[in-house]
Design an enzyme around this catalytic site. Structure first.
Site, short mmCIF file in Angstrom:
data_model
loop_
_atom_site.label_atom_id
_atom_site.label_comp_id
_atom_site.label_asym_id
_atom_site.label_seq_id
_atom_site.Cartn_x
_atom_site.Cartn_y
_atom_site.Cartn_z
N VAL A 167 59.80 124.11 22.61
CA VAL A 167 59.85 124.38 21.18
C VAL A 167 59.87 125.89 21.00
O VAL A 167 59.07 126.60 21.62
CB VAL A 167 58.64 123.77 20.44
CG1 VAL A 167 58.71 124.09 18.95
CG2 VAL A 167 58.56 122.27 20.67
N CYS A 168 60.79 126.37 20.17
CA CYS A 168 60.83 127.78 19.80
C CYS A 168 60.99 128.65 21.06
O CYS A 168 61.84 128.38 21.90
CB CYS A 168 59.57 128.13 19.01
SG CYS A 168 59.59 129.71 18.16
N THR A 169 60.16 129.69 21.19
CA THR A 169 60.27 130.60 22.33
C THR A 169 59.69 130.02 23.61
O THR A 169 59.65 130.72 24.63
CB THR A 169 59.60 131.95 22.02
OG1 THR A 169 58.26 131.71 21.58
CG2 THR A 169 60.36 132.68 20.93
#
Length: 322
Positions: free
Chosen positions: A110-112
């Site tokens: 998720v995300c970074t």
């Protein structure tokens, strides 16, 4: 048997990157599902275990990742946040991700969290999603991967990656749909009061939000008016009159502030309205084209092909609610 889903968090991780997916899988276990055996066993883990401070300041309790060595883990989700900047240089974290990537059935970020998978060499040659803000940096640091800044999530070669924050919920619903079917995933989305279960290919920004943040308050009312009159003939001169400018001055001012022409803005809003209609209604494609201002089906088809690489009918087949 329940599938164990481990969400891996790092210090200063983004709270919703961690708790959004966790809650989705926990909601799949609630008693509303006819007393069936809970399909998931979600757990939040970190390298050291114990209390972990998130970037918001809230502290959450985690299990040590090593405690799972004697257990069968179905899915590992690597959460993101500003803490991944340090974690990607922590060899112990990277080695642990490599170790578990070879053991789990399904790997996601998720995300970074994508930075950690990339640092572990797990994304080479793959299409990858991350938060739009981090996309350019991820591509520069790892040129061997293919970062796509727009999609909410991407599934490539057995690995799932998603955009940031609430996109982790969309990713998790897609994983649940893969396991339990469309109806259960939609029921969980309703229980979580998710307005719309978004397909992975949907852009991280809605066209309306993108128009709003890329210009300024001078044009906020104009964007709202366009959304309410999509079926009408909207020409530049009509837009200029709405804001009290000459056609030439308006076209120049809008392009300077929004980074695109007024015509492109109108088409983007029409395209988004058409996508929503195809996803959520069974109205004929010709009717959708008229109602969204494309005039005819062929003109809408060309817009879909140019912007999304797919025709409207195929888009509906892929993303319409069953």
């Amino acid at each position: 048997m329940s599938r164990k889903v481990a969400v891996l968090a790092v210090p200063d991780g983004q709270l919703l990157d961690i708790t959004g997916p966790f809650q989705c899988f926990a909601s799949a276990n609630e008693p509303a599902w006819n007393g069936a055996e809970p399909p998931y066993e979600p757990v939040v883990v970190s390298l050291a275990g114990g209390p972990l401070r998130t970037s918001s300041g809230l502290v959450i309790e985690t299990r040590p990742l090593a405690e799972l060595d004697g257990e069968e883990v179905d899915t590992l989700i690597v959460a993101g946040g500003i803490g991944t900047r340090r974690a990607m240089h922590d060899e112990a974290v990277i080695q642990a991700i490599r170790h578990w990537a070879a053991r789990v059935r399904r790997l996601a970020s998720v995300c970074t969290g994508a930075y950690l998978l990339a640092a572990a060499g797990l994304l080479d040659g793959k299409r990858v999603a991350t938060h739009w803000w981090a996309a350019d940096g991820l591509q520069r640091r790892f040129p061997q991967i293919r970062v796509e800044p727009e999609p909410i999530f991407i599934h490539d070669g057995g690995i799932w990656t998603s955009a940031g924050v609430t996109a982790g919920i969309d990713l998790s619903l897609a994983l649940i749909q893969e396991d339990l079917g469309h109806d259960r995933a939609m029921a969980i989305a309703r229980a979580l009061v998710v307005f719309l279960k978004r397909p992975g290919d949907q852009a991280q920004f809605s066209a309306a939000l993108e128009a709003q943040v890329s210009s300024d308050q001078d044009f906020t009312g104009l964007h709202a008016w366009v959304r309410e009159h999509l079926a009408e003939d909207i020409k530049v001169e009509r837009l200029a009159r709405r804001v009290g400018m000459s056609e030439r001055t308006f076209a120049r001012a809008y392009a300077a502030k929004a980074g695109r022409t007024p015509a492109r803005m109108v088409e983007a809003l029409r395209l988004e309205a058409a996508r929503r209609a195809l996803e959520t209604t069974d109205r004929p494609v010709k009717q959708v084209a008229r109602e969204c201002g494309f005039g005819d089906e062929e003109r809408m088809r060309r817009a879909f092909q140019r912007r999304l690489g797919v025709c409207p009918l195929d888009y509906r087949m892929r993303f319409a609610a069953e």
